[in-house]
Design a protein around this motif. Sequence first.
Motif, PDB file in Angstrom:
ATOM      1  N   ASP A 245       9.338  -9.387  -2.983  1.00 32.20           N
ATOM      2  CA  ASP A 245       9.102  -7.978  -2.671  1.00 32.20           C
ATOM      3  C   ASP A 245       7.640  -7.624  -2.869  1.00 32.20           C
TER       4      ASP A 245
ATOM      5  N   ALA B 182       3.509   4.198  -9.240  1.00 40.85           N
ATOM      6  CA  ALA B 182       2.593   3.460 -10.112  1.00 40.85           C
ATOM      7  C   ALA B 182       1.304   4.252 -10.347  1.00 40.85           C
TER       8      ALA B 182
ATOM      9  N   LEU C 269      14.024  -2.675   3.591  1.00 40.14           N
ATOM     10  CA  LEU C 269      13.916  -1.463   4.417  1.00 40.14           C
ATOM     11  C   LEU C 269      12.665  -0.681   4.024  1.00 40.14           C
ATOM     12  N   CYS C 270      11.767  -0.476   5.006  1.00 48.69           N
ATOM     13  CA  CYS C 270      10.486   0.142   4.675  1.00 48.69           C
ATOM     14  C   CYS C 270      10.184   1.287   5.614  1.00 48.69           C
ATOM     15  N   GLY C 271      11.217   1.864   6.202  1.00 52.73           N
ATOM     16  CA  GLY C 271      10.990   3.009   7.073  1.00 52.73           C
ATOM     17  C   GLY C 271      11.282   2.672   8.520  1.00 52.73           C
TER      18      GLY C 271
ATOM     19  N   THR D 102      14.553 -10.607  -6.035  1.00 50.60           N
ATOM     20  CA  THR D 102      13.268 -10.781  -5.358  1.00 50.60           C
ATOM     21  C   THR D 102      12.219  -9.746  -5.777  1.00 50.60           C
TER      22      THR D 102
ATOM     23  N   PRO E 169       9.512   4.162  -3.298  1.00 51.12           N
ATOM     24  CA  PRO E 169       9.083   5.501  -2.882  1.00 51.12           C
ATOM     25  C   PRO E 169       9.451   5.860  -1.443  1.00 51.12           C
ATOM     26  N   LEU E 170      10.267   5.024  -0.777  1.00 48.60           N
ATOM     27  CA  LEU E 170      10.673   5.382   0.584  1.00 48.60           C
ATOM     28  C   LEU E 170      11.447   6.704   0.585  1.00 48.60           C
TER      29      LEU E 170
ATOM     30  N   ASN F 229       5.654  -4.655  -3.995  1.00 51.42           N
ATOM     31  CA  ASN F 229       5.848  -3.370  -4.665  1.00 51.42           C
ATOM     32  C   ASN F 229       4.518  -2.636  -4.776  1.00 51.42           C
ATOM     33  N   PRO F 230       4.486  -1.354  -4.375  1.00 48.50           N
ATOM     34  CA  PRO F 230       3.227  -0.620  -4.476  1.00 48.50           C
ATOM     35  C   PRO F 230       2.793  -0.486  -5.937  1.00 48.50           C
ATOM     36  N   GLY F 231       1.561  -0.872  -6.212  1.00 45.39           N
ATOM     37  CA  GLY F 231       1.026  -0.726  -7.567  1.00 45.39           C
ATOM     38  C   GLY F 231       1.287  -1.920  -8.466  1.00 45.39           C
ATOM     39  N   PHE F 232       1.990  -2.910  -7.972  1.00 41.97           N
ATOM     40  CA  PHE F 232       2.271  -4.093  -8.782  1.00 41.97           C
ATOM     41  C   PHE F 232       2.034  -5.337  -7.934  1.00 41.97           C
TER      42      PHE F 232
ATOM     43  N   THR G 272       7.959   9.906  -1.816  1.00 45.58           N
ATOM     44  CA  THR G 272       6.724  10.235  -1.109  1.00 45.58           C
ATOM     45  C   THR G 272       6.862  10.057   0.399  1.00 45.58           C
ATOM     46  N   TYR G 273       7.587   9.036   0.816  1.00 43.23           N
ATOM     47  CA  TYR G 273       7.607   8.692   2.240  1.00 43.23           C
ATOM     48  C   TYR G 273       8.886   9.155   2.924  1.00 43.23           C
TER      49      TYR G 273
ATOM     50  N   GLY H  78       0.080  10.952   0.242  1.00 41.71           N
ATOM     51  CA  GLY H  78       1.419  11.537   0.182  1.00 41.71           C
ATOM     52  C   GLY H  78       2.126  11.563   1.525  1.00 41.71           C
ATOM     53  N   THR H  79       1.550  10.950   2.537  1.00 41.22           N
ATOM     54  CA  THR H  79       2.232  10.856   3.833  1.00 41.22           C
ATOM     55  C   THR H  79       2.124   9.425   4.325  1.00 41.22           C
TER      56      THR H  79
ATOM     57  N   ARG I  53      19.598  -3.880   8.206  1.00 39.74           N
ATOM     58  CA  ARG I  53      18.959  -2.588   8.467  1.00 39.74           C
ATOM     59  C   ARG I  53      17.848  -2.654   9.494  1.00 39.74           C
TER      60      ARG I  53
ATOM     61  N   ASN J 188      18.091   4.359  11.165  1.00 41.71           N
ATOM     62  CA  ASN J 188      18.093   4.325   9.698  1.00 41.71           C
ATOM     63  C   ASN J 188      18.936   5.451   9.118  1.00 41.71           C
TER      64      ASN J 188
ATOM     65  N   ASP K 147       0.812  -1.216   0.000  1.00 38.42           N
ATOM     66  CA  ASP K 147       0.000   0.000   0.000  1.00 38.42           C
ATOM     67  C   ASP K 147       0.847   1.268   0.000  1.00 38.42           C
ATOM     68  N   ASP K 148       2.107   1.154   0.388  1.00 37.63           N
ATOM     69  CA  ASP K 148       2.909   2.377   0.477  1.00 37.63           C
ATOM     70  C   ASP K 148       4.311   2.179  -0.106  1.00 37.63           C
ATOM     71  N   VAL K 149       5.278   1.835   0.734  1.00 41.00           N
ATOM     72  CA  VAL K 149       6.646   1.663   0.234  1.00 41.00           C
ATOM     73  C   VAL K 149       6.871   0.189  -0.110  1.00 41.00           C
ATOM     74  N   ILE K 150       8.089  -0.136  -0.521  1.00 40.58           N
ATOM     75  CA  ILE K 150       8.389  -1.535  -0.839  1.00 40.58           C
ATOM     76  C   ILE K 150       8.670  -2.305   0.453  1.00 40.58           C
TER      77      ILE K 150
END
Lengths: 381, 547
Positions: A204, B247, A230-232, B318, B158-159, A206-209, B162-163, A335-336, B463, B82, A188-191
Amino acid sequence: MGKHKLTWLVLVSLFANSAWAETQLNLTKGVTAVSRDVYDLHMLVLYICTTIGVLVFGAMFWSIAFHRKSKGAKPADFHESTKVEVLWTAIPIVILIAMAVPATQTLIAMEDNENSDVTIQITGSQWKWHYKYFDQDIEYYSVLSTPRKQYQNQQETNVVKGKNYLLEVDKPLVIPVNKKVRFLITSDDVIHSWWVPAFAVKQDANPGFINEAWTRVEEPGVYRGQCAELCGKDHGFMPIVVEVKSAEDYDTWLNEQQQRIAAAASAEQASLSASMSKEELMQLGETTYTAHCSACHQPTGLGLPPAFPALKGSPVATTGSIKDHLDIVFNGKAGTGMQAYGKQLSLKEIAAVVTYERNAWGNDTGDLVQSADVKAVSGEE
Amino acid sequence: MTTDTLDNASTADSHHDSFGDNHDHKMTGIKRWLYTTNHKDIGTLYLWFAFIMFLTGGALAMVIRAELFQPGLQLVEPDFFNQLTTVHGLVMVFGAIMPAFTGFANWMLPMMLGAPDMALPRMNNWSFWILPFAFAILLGSFFMESGAPNFGWTFYAPLSTTYSNGSTAFFVFAVHIMGISSIMGAINIVVTIMNMRAPGMTYMKMPLFVWTFFITAYLLIAVMPVLAGVVTMLLTDTYFGTSFFDAAGGGDPVMFQHIFWFFGHPEVYIMILPAFGIVSTTIPAFSRKRLFGYSSMVYATSSIALLSFIVWAHHMFTTGMPLFGELFFMYCTMLIAVPTGVKVFNWVATMWRGSLTFETPMLFSIAFVILFTIGGFSGLMLAMTPVDFQYHDTYFVVAHFHYVLVTGSLFSIYAGAYFWLPKWTGHMYNDTLSKWHFWCSLISVNLLFFPMHFLGLAGMPRRIPDYALQFADFNKWVSIGGFAFGLSQLIFLAVVIKCIRGGEKAPAKPWDGAIGLEWTVASPAPYHTFSTPPSQQDIDNADQHGH
């Protein structure tokens, strides 16, 4: 004396709670045909590399031991040999081909996503997993269940960590044994990356795929993994737990889920006409806030600006309208990192958490929000 | 002040310079360093800058290791963690390893080619002096409201768009400046090698060291613009509403990874090919034997460079590639083992039946060959797509690239530094202290990185600021190794400062087995060398190729 004490302390801390017996050194063999093939491949390459290493380093140490100047070694004159060069180009190529053949076979097997028995959509988001069973109408979020105080050790130092510390969730993914389960993985957001070592599945999100992966687990049990990409901020805090059940147990579980969903739907309906007291709302609100909001906005409501704004004293949670506040919680903020909680929480929980945010930490607005108010916002979409 | 000492050292010895120091009118004090167009001064600046960045990146790593010393969050918050891993990676890659090699190139290439200076001296000055600004921006972001970049040194969208935490703009500008600096440095290296070789020095008479920098410079020119492109796309995605990697607007986040790794994979060879050049210089010197298979070394280096352009997606197995793609990138990646193997075999063959001594540069070189090869083995394991699904994004990968970059690139830099320090300073360094540096580094670096293989195989993702309890024991040891390795590097600082300040006077050629034009000039190397080209005799004597 002080110095000795320090050394002693360091040594004790080193061997304290050492559980070497449990320490795993090698890759897991796992519980699927694919994971065993992968393990065999891993061992094959490891043995080949070790053999080459022993030969090459052996030759080198031989030189180091016997061809040293201090032993009177005189340097030889050779510095070229086409024959040797061709030989040590050709031999590695043969070895590589010998490795590539089984690798190709395993890879072809891994990528065969056809003919699955069960299909589950896996959606990653910051920082939880969502599982949705196709043709079953079952879907739910799976969130880390290790209590915060076990890992926030700046404040809490003497909390004993549980056996499955950081590898436990509230609702695990449940799949049947000996069935080909296909995963459709997205985000829904990052990878993110969905990884269970025992299945040798890492794919993985992936957002949008949508990515595909599959597994056929041969032994019932509980298997654990973690997000691998790594997703935040809380990348380290979104584990994966998969419970593999026998056919009957799996069916029982499916039934229970159907019933649970039906019960939740009627409770949702009932909550619309019910009116909760401030105490009830604040109590449920605090529990919901701790579970879903505090990772970013912090238990203190101070947030981690600028990415995660404070709620304490924020216009959204004080002077702003309840409707706008509900809108952000329900639909998220594009966007957040603010997610849409409308599909994650019940109407009652959203009502409670918004009430909590508008009354905690000195945000004493006195506002009360009821399920019906939330329903009103959701209807406007 | 080291500046003054260097200054005095080179003027005091300028009477050794038979090449005419009459136009040797350099400025003094800070202006000398700001305005310098002298390749040796610029080399010195690069090397000091790299070392300062190395200590900075190392300090960040020590905080990381302190947090990971035991389970639980004790010292830093996950978001700051991070930031630490991200900036550690960026500083070490772009601030420490790459500038250190550029420093070697500046100091050594003109002397090895028999040239008076680099071909484009003013550009040389500029390519160094924009670097401190790049890193001031990058490190300065730690003190800004947004915090430093926190999306990993690979900054996957998009980390990072956008994020992101708002650090993207500063990050992009910093990377742009680093990229411009690298491109200019690389152009200078190519032009120097093509145009400034002494008459009579054909390409196949160039030292292998020069060859590796020549090929590396081409790689840089090829891929740095790609990096500049991808960070610009990142910038417009974040701030100007484009959707390259989104996307929802018709873009693709995986495309980011394709572009990034098209830069990123040649980049890892940019950081290892010069290392091959350095140990191909030191090993023959201390084996007292010519380099085995000079031509095959040139061809192997070129093959590695060419192959580096068609293996990038092995970082992305992956991401959901089609089967054909996975097979193609697996086969190409495995193929790299062939030329790399040739190089290792050649080094061993060079040592074979030599007359070996074990001065500090040789110790670092031997450690390089063994430990880099271990990194190569884990690289071969990672190339196998099915198994990579298990290794990917775990500590196994962290172990792999630190073996290649620390015990590979960094150890070669130490080998080179200890090899040429007498030439640079005019003094022999303290042998005992330098051996302490070697042995402390060797032991601690393996304690630091070897257990990471086990952690990765046991399933610890990279990480993460906190980990499950079964990873606790190894993490403790790894952290201890980390602190020990970090502290050991201060010994090197002590050796270098002592060596600049004084010590036994170095002869023009302190190593009896060394060949190369740099040894035909005095130690310390005069401010200007080869104002008149070297004789054909000297060039032939310096020929690694043999006859």
